[in-house]
Scaffold this motif. Structure first.
Motif, PDB file in Angstrom:
ATOM      1  N   VAL A  24       0.845  -1.188   0.000  1.00  0.00           N
ATOM      2  CA  VAL A  24       0.000   0.000   0.000  1.00  0.00           C
ATOM      3  C   VAL A  24       0.882   1.241   0.000  1.00  0.00           C
ATOM      4  O   VAL A  24       1.782   1.380   0.823  1.00  0.00           O
ATOM      5  N   VAL A  25       0.626   2.152  -0.942  1.00  0.00           N
ATOM      6  CA  VAL A  25       1.368   3.407  -1.026  1.00  0.00           C
ATOM      7  C   VAL A  25       0.376   4.550  -0.810  1.00  0.00           C
ATOM      8  O   VAL A  25      -0.596   4.680  -1.536  1.00  0.00           O
ATOM      9  N   ARG A  26       0.628   5.354   0.203  1.00  0.00           N
ATOM     10  CA  ARG A  26      -0.259   6.467   0.533  1.00  0.00           C
ATOM     11  C   ARG A  26       0.412   7.774   0.129  1.00  0.00           C
ATOM     12  O   ARG A  26       1.491   8.094   0.610  1.00  0.00           O
ATOM     13  N   LEU A  27      -0.264   8.527  -0.727  1.00  0.00           N
ATOM     14  CA  LEU A  27       0.292   9.778  -1.254  1.00  0.00           C
ATOM     15  C   LEU A  27      -0.661  10.926  -0.949  1.00  0.00           C
ATOM     16  O   LEU A  27      -1.854  10.844  -1.230  1.00  0.00           O
ATOM     17  N   PHE A  28      -0.124  11.987  -0.373  1.00  0.00           N
ATOM     18  CA  PHE A  28      -0.905  13.176  -0.040  1.00  0.00           C
ATOM     19  C   PHE A  28      -0.476  14.333  -0.942  1.00  0.00           C
ATOM     20  O   PHE A  28       0.718  14.557  -1.163  1.00  0.00           O
ATOM     21  N   THR A  29      -1.451  15.088  -1.462  1.00  0.00           N
ATOM     22  CA  THR A  29      -1.133  16.270  -2.258  1.00  0.00           C
ATOM     23  C   THR A  29      -2.352  17.179  -2.313  1.00  0.00           C
ATOM     24  O   THR A  29      -3.389  16.890  -1.698  1.00  0.00           O
ATOM     25  N   ASP A  30      -2.237  18.283  -3.044  1.00  0.00           N
ATOM     26  CA  ASP A  30      -3.374  19.193  -3.150  1.00  0.00           C
ATOM     27  C   ASP A  30      -4.251  18.810  -4.340  1.00  0.00           C
ATOM     28  O   ASP A  30      -3.884  18.004  -5.191  1.00  0.00           O
ATOM     29  N   TYR A  31      -5.443  19.419  -4.382  1.00  0.00           N
ATOM     30  CA  TYR A  31      -6.409  19.076  -5.428  1.00  0.00           C
ATOM     31  C   TYR A  31      -5.854  19.348  -6.825  1.00  0.00           C
ATOM     32  O   TYR A  31      -6.042  18.560  -7.752  1.00  0.00           O
ATOM     33  N   GLY A  32      -5.192  20.478  -6.990  1.00  0.00           N
ATOM     34  CA  GLY A  32      -4.704  20.847  -8.313  1.00  0.00           C
ATOM     35  C   GLY A  32      -3.689  19.868  -8.850  1.00  0.00           C
ATOM     36  O   GLY A  32      -3.788  19.408  -9.996  1.00  0.00           O
ATOM     37  N   PHE A  33      -2.691  19.517  -8.035  1.00  0.00           N
ATOM     38  CA  PHE A  33      -1.661  18.585  -8.481  1.00  0.00           C
ATOM     39  C   PHE A  33      -2.265  17.213  -8.744  1.00  0.00           C
ATOM     40  O   PHE A  33      -1.924  16.546  -9.734  1.00  0.00           O
ATOM     41  N   ALA A  34      -3.180  16.780  -7.860  1.00  0.00           N
ATOM     42  CA  ALA A  34      -3.789  15.456  -8.018  1.00  0.00           C
ATOM     43  C   ALA A  34      -4.572  15.357  -9.322  1.00  0.00           C
ATOM     44  O   ALA A  34      -4.430  14.388 -10.074  1.00  0.00           O
ATOM     45  N   ALA A  83       1.785  12.392   9.725  1.00  0.00           N
ATOM     46  CA  ALA A  83       2.856  12.076   8.777  1.00  0.00           C
ATOM     47  C   ALA A  83       3.135  10.582   8.695  1.00  0.00           C
ATOM     48  O   ALA A  83       3.547  10.072   7.656  1.00  0.00           O
ATOM     49  N   ASP A  84       2.918   9.849   9.825  1.00  0.00           N
ATOM     50  CA  ASP A  84       3.231   8.423   9.807  1.00  0.00           C
ATOM     51  C   ASP A  84       2.237   7.625   8.984  1.00  0.00           C
ATOM     52  O   ASP A  84       2.448   6.443   8.710  1.00  0.00           O
ATOM     53  N   ALA A  85       1.130   8.251   8.565  1.00  0.00           N
ATOM     54  CA  ALA A  85       0.136   7.552   7.751  1.00  0.00           C
ATOM     55  C   ALA A  85       0.345   7.797   6.268  1.00  0.00           C
ATOM     56  O   ALA A  85      -0.410   7.296   5.448  1.00  0.00           O
ATOM     57  N   VAL A  86       1.362   8.571   5.902  1.00  0.00           N
ATOM     58  CA  VAL A  86       1.603   8.953   4.514  1.00  0.00           C
ATOM     59  C   VAL A  86       3.006   8.527   4.110  1.00  0.00           C
ATOM     60  O   VAL A  86       3.969   8.756   4.843  1.00  0.00           O
ATOM     61  N   ASP A  87       3.129   7.898   2.937  1.00  0.00           N
ATOM     62  CA  ASP A  87       4.451   7.522   2.429  1.00  0.00           C
ATOM     63  C   ASP A  87       5.109   8.678   1.687  1.00  0.00           C
ATOM     64  O   ASP A  87       6.305   8.931   1.855  1.00  0.00           O
ATOM     65  N   LEU A  88       4.346   9.359   0.848  1.00  0.00           N
ATOM     66  CA  LEU A  88       4.874  10.478   0.060  1.00  0.00           C
ATOM     67  C   LEU A  88       3.899  11.640   0.152  1.00  0.00           C
ATOM     68  O   LEU A  88       2.689  11.463   0.099  1.00  0.00           O
ATOM     69  N   SER A  89       4.449  12.847   0.276  1.00  0.00           N
ATOM     70  CA  SER A  89       3.644  14.064   0.211  1.00  0.00           C
ATOM     71  C   SER A  89       4.187  14.932  -0.915  1.00  0.00           C
ATOM     72  O   SER A  89       5.407  15.106  -1.034  1.00  0.00           O
ATOM     73  N   ILE A  90       3.294  15.435  -1.752  1.00  0.00           N
ATOM     74  CA  ILE A  90       3.675  16.384  -2.797  1.00  0.00           C
ATOM     75  C   ILE A  90       3.100  17.725  -2.374  1.00  0.00           C
ATOM     76  O   ILE A  90       1.894  17.946  -2.438  1.00  0.00           O
ATOM     77  N   LEU A  91       3.957  18.622  -1.923  1.00  0.00           N
ATOM     78  CA  LEU A  91       3.533  19.862  -1.289  1.00  0.00           C
ATOM     79  C   LEU A  91       4.106  21.072  -2.019  1.00  0.00           C
ATOM     80  O   LEU A  91       5.182  21.004  -2.611  1.00  0.00           O
ATOM     81  N   PHE A  92       3.373  22.179  -1.931  1.00  0.00           N
ATOM     82  CA  PHE A  92       3.811  23.413  -2.580  1.00  0.00           C
ATOM     83  C   PHE A  92       4.430  24.333  -1.535  1.00  0.00           C
ATOM     84  O   PHE A  92       3.916  24.506  -0.446  1.00  0.00           O
TER      85      PHE A  92
END
Length: 299
Positions: A95-105, A138-147
């Motif tokens: 399982v890979v969990r990725l967090f980002t904003d609506y625009g990038f997603a 943060a421990d629930a997310v593998d990668l975050s794409i942040l601005f």
């Protein structure tokens, strides 16, 4: 995944009886009736051919044979629970969990993620899109794409895109108002804004107008929207001119659904950054490497 007890049938029932010294207490812990627990113990005693507990007025105690069985059951349960944890950990690594904003997603990631899923079909990718700048736990997310800027993130962050914005609108809107890539004529036309905090991390129209030394003239009212995807949709629908982050609207420019109607401005130390967790599973590391390649950067 929660560390749920395995269903071990009579072993778990007998372990609870031996540990708690009471058929009633064991029943309460296991969510069973006292007669059901008593039946399991009697059936086990019938199988081994000897008494395992001594039933007393208040509670129960183990016979020597019961004590031997209790020790064996305790070891077996611990080993089985350990094996279950190992199996669950192996499963969760896919399982890979990725967090980002609506625009990038919506504008960059979704049009491309099928390529990663084809290369890693066993990876279960969970994409969490939010208007928030913070992934929260943060421990629930593998990668975050942040601005943001380099100073906003730790040393492990990798810049995927530098911040570059250019005014864009639909081809029909540009034709109707005689707009060109030179940026002339923008001052009196409706602008599309992304609602933001009082001190946003990203360029806003005030920044672009100041960089071009352009003063707004009275004209049609502007339009503000809550997510960047809506800003882009409004631009495509002839509602005005938007600031286009080139990393997000590059596909629309290439397809001709948006056209540039002014010079770009750039802030090299700002943009989209990939922030990895402290440790990554093989699929998460593969997704991180894939995103770097897709973005055209070198980690």
């Amino acid at each position: 995944m929660a560390d749920c007890p395995l269903d071990l049938g009579w072993m778990r029932v007998f372990e609870a009886v031996g540990r708690l010294g009471s058929l009633t207490a064991a029943a309460g812990e296991l969510g069973l009736t006292q007669p059901a627990v008593s039946y399991v113990v009697r059936a086990l005693e019938a199988q081994v051919g000897t008494a395992l507990i001594v039933r007393q007025h208040r509670g129960s105690s183990l016979t020597p044979a019961g004590a031997a069985m209790y020790r064996a059951v305790g070891v077996a349960i611990a080993q089985l629970q350990g094996a279950a944890r190992e199996i669950r950990n192996l499963q969760s690594q896919s399982v890979v969990r990725l967090f980002t904003d609506y625009g990038f997603a919506s504008l960059w990631l979704m049009p491309r993620v099928a390529a990663f899923r084809k290369a890693w079909p066993e990876a279960d990718v969970h994409i969490v899109a939010s208007a928030s700048l913070d992934p929260g736990q943060a421990d629930a997310v593998d990668l975050s794409i942040l601005f943001g800027a380099r100073a906003d993130f730790g040393p492990a962050a990798v810049q995927l895109f530098e911040e570059e914005v250019v005014p864009v609108c639909s081809p029909a809107f540009a034709l109707r108002h005689g707009l060109s890539a030179a940026g002339e004529g923008i001052a009196g036309l409706p602008l599309l804004h992304l609602d933001s905090t009082p001190r946003p991390r990203w360029f806003i129209w005030r920044d672009w107008l100041a960089a071009m030394a352009i003063e707004r003239r009275p004209g049609p009212a502007d339009l503000s929207l809550s997510t960047y995807g809506l800003v882009v949709q409004a631009a495509m629908a002839d509602q005005g001119i938007a600031l286009g982050w080139t990393c997000l609207i590059g596909d629309a420019l290439a397809a001709g659904s948006l056209v540039a109607v002014g010079p770009p401005i750039v802030r090299p130390q700002s943009g989209y950054w990939m922030v990895p967790a402290a440790s990554l599973s093989a699929p998460a590391a593969a997704l991180a490497a894939w995103m770097v390649r897709e973005a055209g950067t070198v980690s």
